[in-house]
Design an enzyme around this catalytic site. Structure first.
Site, short mmCIF file in Angstrom:
data_model
loop_
_atom_site.label_atom_id
_atom_site.label_comp_id
_atom_site.label_asym_id
_atom_site.label_seq_id
_atom_site.Cartn_x
_atom_site.Cartn_y
_atom_site.Cartn_z
CG ASP A 175 -1.73 1.24 1.36
OD1 ASP A 175 -2.21 1.72 0.32
OD2 ASP A 175 -1.90 1.74 2.49
CD GLU A 224 -4.87 0.92 -1.94
OE1 GLU A 224 -4.91 0.09 -1.01
OE2 GLU A 224 -5.16 2.12 -1.78
CG ASP A 265 -0.34 3.17 7.03
OD1 ASP A 265 -0.77 3.87 6.12
OD2 ASP A 265 -0.34 3.53 8.23
#
Lengths: 180, 180
Positions: B13, B74, B147
């Site tokens: 991410d 992502e 995260d």
């Protein structure tokens, strides 16, 4: 580094398909000189990671060959198409990485500042910029393709700065970084 | 690579300040297993090129240590603030470069597809995603910070794909590249 040492400036106009570059030498008591200019092209059919690798390798090869002191790079242009701008950000990322890996000083200029430095006004046309790039470097014609001329213009934006500091005193520009 | 070979998926991410990651092992006849997760943090006071170098080195170190086969990342989130999105593009650029340098297969998923793969709906909340990440990997609680959990969720989006092809047959996604 003494004041008489030449400063080599690598100017880059980043793009995913075509990245223009120019290397300009600034030396005390000598006019600015164009060392090399050109473009790094990537294939539209290749996946983005492959194209980013080719841009990174192309810039790294230029740095290895010329050992420039400074990277002068065009700041992001906010295209109307946000996706275009974001993909351009990917290319800029690997160019900044190549310069960071080489320990270079990095300066960024918005497109309008580059135009102003080279052609006297931030509203200069592409043709005016090309004309002035050729004139400032005493070339018979502007570098081709125009992306190469844009890379040279980015190098000139730094090289023409009125009070060129010594390398040691060049400060990095502070970035505005999102917290997310 | 035979079907019985485990596949290691590095999920990321991306972020300029905090990049979350998770490494998930998928093996025939075994449940999915979390190998490692965490975050790569950069200092807000450092210049962007330095932060990009730290993200690149952090990801490269993970790849060197675990030798994952696949990067599952992502896709860009189009924040309302265009500048934020563009700076994020720089970080994604160096992450894709690290994976390209390692010859990894690369898969990208929009945030909604990751949520759907992990929690059954693209409209899942952050808490629902964290709950399902913990459940799917039989963890006592969701990875911290969030995260890191988002990085693990990205890895799961690939690992949970119904018909995992053999490595050789994985096709790279075609990118839409601007011509400029």
């Amino acid at each position: 580094m003494g004041e008489s040492e030449p400063v080599l400036v690598l100017g880059i106009d980043p793009g995913t398909a075509v990245t223009g570059y120019g290397i300009v030498r600034k030396e005390a008591r000598n006019p600015l000189a164009l060392v090399e200019c050109g473009v790094i092209r990537t294939k539209p059919r290749d996946a983005l990671p492959q194209r980013l690798a080719e841009i990174y390798e192309g810039v790294t090869e230029l740095i290895r060959r010329h050992k420039p002191n400074v990277l002068s790079i065009e700041d992001i242009f906010y295209a109307r198409n946000v996706r275009t701008t974001v993909v351009l950000g990917h290319a800029r990322g690997v160019i900044l990485l190549a310069a960071a890996h080489a320990g270079m000083e990095i300066h960024e200029y918005p497109p309008s500042e580059i135009k102003k430095a080279v052609a006297g006004t931030g509203a200069a046309t592409k043709l005016q910029v090309q004309f002035m790039v050729a004139r400032l470097l005493r070339l018979k014609s502007a570098p081709q393709p125009t992306d190469a001329a844009d890379g040279v213009a980015a190098a000139l934006a730094f090289a023409l700065a009125p009070d060129l500091p010594t390398i040691e005193s060049i400060r990095r520009r502070d970035y505005i970084i999102p917290t997310g």
